[in-house]
Enzyme design. Structure first.
Site, short mmCIF file in Angstrom:
data_model
loop_
_atom_site.label_atom_id
_atom_site.label_comp_id
_atom_site.label_asym_id
_atom_site.label_seq_id
_atom_site.Cartn_x
_atom_site.Cartn_y
_atom_site.Cartn_z
N GLY A 194 0.90 -1.05 0.02
CA GLY A 194 -0.11 0.08 -0.07
C GLY A 194 0.96 1.27 0.21
O GLY A 194 2.20 1.24 -0.31
N CYS A 195 0.24 2.25 0.41
CA CYS A 195 0.97 3.59 0.36
C CYS A 195 2.32 3.50 1.32
O CYS A 195 2.42 3.07 2.49
CB CYS A 195 -0.09 4.83 1.09
SG CYS A 195 1.04 6.26 1.21
N PHE A 196 3.47 3.96 0.71
CA PHE A 196 4.76 3.77 1.27
C PHE A 196 4.91 4.48 2.53
O PHE A 196 5.57 4.35 3.61
CB PHE A 196 5.74 3.68 0.35
CG PHE A 196 5.84 4.85 -0.66
CD1 PHE A 196 5.11 6.27 -0.14
CD2 PHE A 196 6.51 4.92 -1.75
CE1 PHE A 196 5.17 7.34 -1.32
CE2 PHE A 196 6.47 6.09 -2.71
CZ PHE A 196 5.69 6.98 -2.46
N TRP A 197 4.08 5.67 2.75
CA TRP A 197 4.33 6.42 4.00
C TRP A 197 4.26 5.66 5.24
O TRP A 197 4.93 5.82 6.04
CB TRP A 197 3.11 7.48 3.97
CG TRP A 197 3.24 8.43 2.90
CD1 TRP A 197 4.27 8.76 2.00
CD2 TRP A 197 2.19 9.15 2.40
NE1 TRP A 197 3.96 9.86 1.25
CE2 TRP A 197 2.39 10.00 1.11
CE3 TRP A 197 0.89 9.48 2.83
CZ2 TRP A 197 1.90 11.02 0.55
CZ3 TRP A 197 0.18 10.32 2.08
CH2 TRP A 197 0.62 11.12 0.92
#
Length: 227
Positions: free
Chosen positions: A58-61
């Site tokens: 998913g979102c790497f943040w």
């Protein structure tokens, strides 16, 4: 997708405290059961060194932030894997047509933490591995669940752990995580690095990512570090 979701949630009046403390939807069949350790793993090394793991979930943040708070990890970098160098840019990757996944490169000391433990955190805290080409509010192949192995040992550990988790029915649905060879990792733009640290009060971060850090601290206090 991210901006639209935030607008809906803010309009609905969801409490800020609930955003930051709610347990993320990790797909587990039994939320209270202890998450199993990998049956196949390598023992901790006798001396300090560096190894690398690359995962996508998913979102790497949020994934980057989780591993930044893990003991034994010296660096955690957001980036792209799975596609060509010329398309390793956020604008291109966001189309979902480059072959890249938003990924995180984890550099760790195998004398402090094993590759199997890295994967345990990835599966139990980092993301929901039963969601195909999406993660929470984010849709597209760039948000797929993947383990990019760097050698045959990593491949065997990853495949064995997925088989172990599926056999134990840890999740309510089968794991869809891809186990594929690492061809290259390209660091993301500077503004994506340490995003959670610098934007911890953004609604997206509070809803989707801060709960992961809470889970890491609560479930693995012996592996959690505060810096």
């Amino acid at each position: 997708m991210r901006a639209a979701l935030m607008a809906v949630l803010i309009a609905a009046g969801i409490g800020v405290l609930a955003w930051a403390t709610a347990k993320p939807n990790d797909g587990r069949a039994g939320a209270k059961a202890a998450f199993p350790k990998p049956a196949m793993d390598v023992p901790l090394a006798s001396s300090k060194s560096e190894e690398t793991a690359v995962v996508a979930g998913g979102c790497f943040w949020g994934i980057q932030a989780v591993f930044q708070h893990l003991k034994g990890v010296s660096s955690s970098t957001s980036g792209y894997s799975g596609g060509a160098a010329k398309t390793a840019h956020y604008g291109d990757v966001s189309t979902g047509e480059t072959g890249h996944a938003e990924s995180v490169k984890i550099v760790f000391d195998p004398s402090q933490i094993s590759y199997g433990q890295i994967l345990m955190i990835f599966f139990s805290v980092g993301h929901n591995p039963t969601e195909l080409n999406r993660q929470g509010p984010d849709y597209g192949t760039q948000y797929r669940s993947s383990i990019f192995y760097g050698n045959d040992g990593q491949k065997k550990i990853a495949e064995a752990y997925i088989a172990q988790l599926n056999a134990a029915k840890i999740y309510s649905q089968p794991i869809v995580t891809q186990v594929v060879p690492l061809q290259a990792f390209y660091a993301a733009e500077d503004y994506h690095q340490n995003y959670l640290k610098h934007h911890s009060y953004e609604p997206y971060i509070m809803i989707n990512d801060l709960p992961k850090l809470t889970s890491l601290k609560n479930e693995y206090p012996e592996l959690y570090r505060n810096d």
